[in-house]
Each structure stands twice: as structure tokens, then as C-alpha cells.
Design an enzyme around this catalytic site. Structure first.
Site, short mmCIF file in Angstrom:
data_model
loop_
_atom_site.label_atom_id
_atom_site.label_comp_id
_atom_site.label_asym_id
_atom_site.label_seq_id
_atom_site.Cartn_x
_atom_site.Cartn_y
_atom_site.Cartn_z
N GLY A 1 7.73 -0.70 -0.58
CA GLY A 1 6.60 -0.17 0.22
C GLY A 1 6.82 -0.24 1.53
O GLY A 1 5.76 -0.40 2.58
N HIS A 2 8.06 -0.24 2.36
CA HIS A 2 8.27 -0.79 3.84
C HIS A 2 7.86 0.64 4.54
O HIS A 2 7.90 0.49 5.84
CB HIS A 2 9.69 -0.94 3.88
CG HIS A 2 10.56 0.27 3.69
ND1 HIS A 2 11.09 0.90 2.58
CD2 HIS A 2 11.32 0.76 4.66
CE1 HIS A 2 11.73 1.74 2.78
NE2 HIS A 2 11.95 1.97 4.24
N ARG B 1 -18.17 -3.51 6.48
CA ARG B 1 -16.86 -3.52 6.15
C ARG B 1 -16.09 -4.88 6.99
O ARG B 1 -16.63 -4.78 7.95
CB ARG B 1 -15.86 -2.11 6.37
CG ARG B 1 -16.16 -1.01 5.51
CD ARG B 1 -16.07 -1.38 3.98
NE ARG B 1 -16.22 -0.22 3.09
CZ ARG B 1 -17.43 -0.15 2.42
NH1 ARG B 1 -18.40 -1.14 2.55
NH2 ARG B 1 -17.24 0.93 1.56
N SER C 1 -6.65 -6.06 -3.36
CA SER C 1 -7.58 -5.66 -2.33
C SER C 1 -9.09 -6.14 -2.48
O SER C 1 -9.48 -6.41 -3.67
CB SER C 1 -7.70 -4.13 -2.58
OG SER C 1 -8.61 -3.57 -1.74
N SER C 2 -9.92 -6.29 -1.36
CA SER C 2 -10.96 -6.78 -1.59
C SER C 2 -12.04 -5.87 -2.59
O SER C 2 -13.12 -6.07 -3.07
CB SER C 2 -11.64 -6.81 -0.30
OG SER C 2 -11.72 -5.58 0.49
N CYS C 3 -11.53 -4.39 -2.57
CA CYS C 3 -12.41 -3.32 -3.26
C CYS C 3 -12.27 -3.65 -4.66
O CYS C 3 -12.81 -2.82 -5.26
CB CYS C 3 -12.04 -2.09 -2.98
SG CYS C 3 -10.30 -1.62 -3.46
N GLY D 1 3.59 -2.49 4.64
CA GLY D 1 4.92 -2.67 4.47
C GLY D 1 5.85 -2.79 5.54
O GLY D 1 6.50 -3.74 5.97
N HIS E 1 -8.55 6.01 5.40
CA HIS E 1 -9.82 4.99 5.62
C HIS E 1 -10.76 5.15 6.89
O HIS E 1 -10.27 6.09 7.63
CB HIS E 1 -9.16 3.60 5.55
CG HIS E 1 -8.80 3.16 4.10
ND1 HIS E 1 -7.26 3.13 3.93
CD2 HIS E 1 -9.23 2.75 3.08
CE1 HIS E 1 -6.80 2.79 3.00
NE2 HIS E 1 -7.95 2.63 2.29
N TYR F 1 -8.21 2.95 -8.65
CA TYR F 1 -7.40 1.90 -8.06
C TYR F 1 -7.69 0.55 -8.39
O TYR F 1 -6.88 -0.17 -8.70
CB TYR F 1 -7.73 2.16 -6.56
CG TYR F 1 -7.04 1.46 -5.51
CD1 TYR F 1 -5.71 1.67 -5.01
CD2 TYR F 1 -7.69 0.29 -4.97
CE1 TYR F 1 -5.05 0.98 -4.49
CE2 TYR F 1 -6.91 -0.36 -4.12
CZ TYR F 1 -5.38 -0.15 -3.69
OH TYR F 1 -5.01 -0.79 -2.78
N LYS G 1 -5.08 -2.43 -9.74
CA LYS G 1 -4.89 -3.51 -8.93
C LYS G 1 -5.10 -4.89 -9.75
O LYS G 1 -4.66 -5.78 -9.76
CB LYS G 1 -5.69 -3.44 -7.67
CG LYS G 1 -5.01 -2.73 -6.83
CD LYS G 1 -3.72 -3.22 -5.79
CE LYS G 1 -3.02 -2.29 -5.18
NZ LYS G 1 -1.83 -2.67 -4.53
N LEU H 1 -0.13 -7.70 -3.61
CA LEU H 1 -1.09 -7.39 -2.71
C LEU H 1 -2.26 -6.79 -3.48
O LEU H 1 -1.98 -5.48 -4.05
CB LEU H 1 -0.68 -6.44 -1.38
CG LEU H 1 -0.28 -7.35 -0.22
CD1 LEU H 1 1.25 -7.37 -0.25
CD2 LEU H 1 -0.83 -6.83 1.10
O1 GFB Z 1 -12.49 3.00 4.57
P1 GFB Z 1 -13.01 3.95 3.31
O2 GFB Z 1 -12.58 5.20 3.28
O3 GFB Z 1 -13.18 3.06 2.35
O4 GFB Z 1 -14.89 4.18 3.86
P2 GFB Z 1 -13.95 1.94 1.43
C1 GFB Z 1 -15.40 3.08 4.42
C2 GFB Z 1 -16.90 3.50 4.68
O5 GFB Z 1 -16.83 4.17 5.73
C3 GFB Z 1 -17.61 4.32 3.68
C4 GFB Z 1 -17.52 5.35 5.73
O6 GFB Z 1 -19.12 3.97 3.63
C5 GFB Z 1 -17.20 5.74 4.31
O7 GFB Z 1 -18.40 6.66 3.76
N1 GFB Z 1 -17.04 6.51 6.48
C6 GFB Z 1 -17.76 7.01 7.82
C7 GFB Z 1 -15.78 7.26 6.52
N2 GFB Z 1 -17.01 8.08 8.28
C8 GFB Z 1 -15.65 8.15 7.44
C9 GFB Z 1 -14.48 8.83 7.54
O8 GFB Z 1 -14.35 9.82 8.46
N3 GFB Z 1 -13.55 8.55 6.76
C10 GFB Z 1 -13.76 7.60 5.65
N4 GFB Z 1 -12.52 7.53 4.91
N5 GFB Z 1 -15.14 6.89 5.80
C11 GFB Z 1 -11.64 1.97 0.02
C12 GFB Z 1 -11.29 2.17 -1.45
O9 GFB Z 1 -12.98 1.90 -0.02
O10 GFB Z 1 -11.21 0.70 0.37
C13 GFB Z 1 -9.83 1.93 -1.66
O11 GFB Z 1 -11.67 3.54 -1.99
C14 GFB Z 1 -9.34 0.71 -0.83
O12 GFB Z 1 -9.59 1.91 -2.95
C15 GFB Z 1 -9.87 0.56 0.40
O13 GFB Z 1 -9.48 -0.25 -1.56
C16 GFB Z 1 -9.57 -0.83 1.08
O14 GFB Z 1 -13.86 0.73 2.18
O15 GFB Z 1 -15.24 2.69 0.90
#
Ligand code: GFB
Length: 324
Positions: free
Chosen positions: A13-14, A210, A109-111, A19, A181, A138, A142, A107
Site C-alpha cells: 500500500g505504498h 476526534r 483503526s480506532s474506528c 504507506g 476524511h 470496514y 479490520k 494496521l
Molecule cells: O473523518 P470522518 O469522515 O470519519 O468524519 P470518522 C469525522 C467527523 O467529521 C464526522 C465530520 O462527525 C463528520 O460528520 N465532518 C465535518 C466531516 N465536515 C466533514 C467533511 O467535510 N468531510 C468529512 N469526511 N467529515 C472514519 C471511518 O470515521 O474514520 C473510517 O468511517 C475510518 O472507516 C476513519 O476508520 C478513521 O472518524 O467518522
């Protein structure tokens, strides 16, 4: 102590964010880092992966390959998140055993911890409660990877370990708003809002918290644990600190020099409310995160400005923001 000197180390996954950080980090080691292009080897193909690992005589594997994405992508593509990750784990972890690999770092994940795990989350909380629905596909994949690592340790005495990173961000991140994310999405949104003089639209209420870890710190921790850790239990890798999404948005606005309005798109999910990890085990093992959030965001923004992924892309749906 596991010695990396002279070892042939494969970063699976480089091309991904983690990666590529691992490849950067391993450049500082006296080892032979090996990568293989996606076009040359499909990591979901068990037989092909095993042949390649045997032919290449791999000693060490960092398994950073996988289908990843933010809260929306997870919810939209359940088959990809479940099946691709299961296939990759089966091929690479199973292949590592068959090819007699000496050390493997997987790897997680905390999720993948339960949605309502007591905070901060200790490693033993795994599989003690229901998962967060937005990322259960996911998470199940994992969790299977973590169990596969444990199974190979138990049945075949393999020196395979699992690490559990917090939410990662940094250079090489995905800035596509439909699949990214929160950190890269908010960097891009704030950047565009600053240029256009428009409000920043935050998904959800902004109240979820987070724990964010700079990807080069994660790579450093993985190398440290590869050397120093050998046990069935996974190890949390994070900072032990968290922020609300609204606090994160305000910090990004501050770093990018933008002081405009923030709106909330409440049609978007919040996901897990809290997932701060207990990192005391990692501290006992002699590792601590080095990059502060402000510095990490500044470095991510610099990478974003250099990337070719910052042009406006098709948005997945028109947001219907409410004031916040
Ligand atoms: O980082 P994120 O997409 O994933 O979202 P998770 C984190 C939080 O940020 C959520 C808010 O509460 C989203 O609603 N957020 C606010 C946003 N604005 C935005 C935006 O514009 N984009 C995104 N993406 N979020 C993931 C898992 O969960 O964590 C994966 O779904 C993975 O599987 C990852 O494990 C580490 O932290 O909620």
C-alpha cells in the site's frame, strides 16, 4: 528487539498516505524497502501475492494497503470496504505465513472499537459492544485482520502484530470531498471558502470528537513497534488527545488565515461521538507523538497546495446547510 538491519521490507500500500509515510520513514533505516505497483500485483489475488512474496524473499511486511475513506464513502460502498479489505488481509497475512515472513505489522483503526466504548478506549475494549453503523463494514474487515494476526501467532507462532492508529491525516491525503476524511475535507473547504469569500460548510453538528494523528508520526510508531513489540494484543497509536470537529474547523481556519462564517449541513451524519484512545501502553513501550495538530495541519495544507487534487470536483450532493 527485532532488528531491521539488512532486511527486505515490503510496504504493502505504498501509494497511500500511510504507506508513503512508511516508505519515507524506512529510508532512515538500514534496510531494503520494497514496493510493488498496483498494476503489477493485485493484492486481493491470494495466489499472485504469495508467488510475489516468495520470489521477492520478503522478510518484513507493513500491511498498510486497504480500501479506506471518510464517513460518507464508508456508508456508500459497503461491499468495497468489506470485501476488498478482507481479500487483501487474507492474501497478505496468509501469504506472509506461507512465505515464512519474519515480522508483519498490520494496521487496524480506532474506528473498529465499539461505538460506545468507555473513554479513553483501552485495547481490551475490542469486540465488547456494537459497532458504529456508518463504518461497520470496514470495522468488521479490520477486526478480521486483527484476529488473523492473532490466529497466526497462536497456531503457527508467527511474529505478527497489530497497531490501532487514531484518525490519520497528512501529506498524501485524499482531498476529494465525497470520499475524504474530515481533516483533508475541511482544509479544502476552508481554502475554497477563503478564496470565494463564502461560508465553510461543516458536515453534521460539529460536536463529535476526534483524536488526530499526523501520518509521519504513525509511520514512526509502526517502525518502533515493529522493533520493540511482539504480542497478540493490538497497540493503540495516537496522541491521547481529541478535539470537537468544530474546534478542528476553527483551528484549520486559523492556520489558513480565514475568519469567515461556519454553517452546518445537518443532513450529513455525525458518526461516532467519541473515540479517544488510551495510549498508555504505547507510552510504556517508549513512544510518544511528536507533531502538534497546528504544525500537522500547516504541513498538510502545504501538501494540499502542491497536490493536483485541489480543483473543484463533482460534489456528491448539494448541501443544505443550517446556521451554526
Ligand atoms: O473523518 P470522518 O469522515 O470519519 O468524519 P470518522 C469525522 C467527523 O467529521 C464526522 C465530520 O462527525 C463528520 O460528520 N465532518 C465535518 C466531516 N465536515 C466533514 C467533511 O467535510 N468531510 C468529512 N469526511 N467529515 C472514519 C471511518 O470515521 O474514520 C473510517 O468511517 C475510518 O472507516 C476513519 O476508520 C478513521 O472518524 O467518522
Amino acid at each position: 528487539m527485532f532488528d531491521l538491519t539488512g532486511k527486505r521490507v515490503w510496504v504493502a500500500g505504498h501509494r497511500g498516505m500511510v504507506g508513503s509515510a512508511l516508505v519515507r520513514r524506512l529510508d532512515q533505516e538500514n534496510c531494503d524497502t520494497v514496493t510493488v505497483a498496483r498494476e503489477a500485483l493485485d493484492l486481493r489475488d491470494q495466489a499472485a501475492v504469495l508467488d510475489w512474496m516468495r520470489d521477492t524473499r520478503i522478510d518484513v511486511v507493513f500491511l498498510a494497503a486497504g480500501k479506506v475513506g471518510g464517513i460518507l464513502a464508508n456508508d456508500r460502498y459497503p461491499v468495497d470496504f468489506l470485501l476488498d479489505n478482507l481479500l487483501i488481509e487474507t492474501a497478505v497475512i496468509g501469504g506472509a505465513h506461507a512465505a515464512d515472513v519474519r515480522k508483519l505489522v498490520f494496521l487496524g483503526s480506532s474506528c473498529i472499537y465499539p461505538k460506545l466504548a468507555p473513554q479513553p478506549i483501552v485495547e481490551s475494549a475490542l469486540l465488547t459492544g456494537p459497532l458504529e453503523p456508518t463504518n461497520e463494514w470496514y470495522a468488521v474487515a479490520k477486526i478480521a485482520g486483527v484476529k488473523l494476526v492473532q490466529a497466526f501467532r497462536k497456531q503457527h507462532g508467527r511474529d505478527f502484530i497489530s497497531v490501532m492508529p487514531a484518525n490519520l491525516y497528512g501529506p498524501g491525503d485524499n482531498f476529494d470531498l465525497a470520499s475524504s476524511h474530515a481533516v483533508p475535507a475541511l482544509i479544502r473547504k476552508v481554502h475554497e471558502a477563503k478564496l470565494a469569500g463564502t461560508p465553510v460548510v461543516v458536515w453534521g453538528t460539529g460536536t463529535p470528537r476526534r483524536e488526530l494523528l499526523f501520518v509521519d508520526d504513525c509511520a514512526d510508531a509502526c517502525v518502533h513497534l515493529c522493533r520493540t513489540y511482539s504480542d497478540a494484543a493490538p497497540v493503540n497509536v495516537g496522541t491521547g488527545e481529541d478535539k470537537t470537529i468544530l474546534e478542528l474547523t476553527m483551528l484549520i481556519m486559523d492556520v489558513l488565515g480565514h475568519s469567515g462564517e461556519i454553517l452546518h449541513d445537518l443532513t450529513r451524519p455525525d458518526g461516532t461521538q467519541n473515540k479517544r484512545m488510551d495510549v498508555s501502553k504505547l507510552a510504556t513501550l517508549g513512544w510518544k507523538a511528536k507533531t502538534g495538530l497546528r504544525e500537522g495541519i500547516a504541513r498538510s495544507y502545504a501538501a494540499f497546495l502542491q497536490s493536483d487534487r485541489r480543483g473543484p470536483e463533482a460534489r456528491d450532493a448539494a448541501p443544505s446547510p443550517s446556521r451554526g
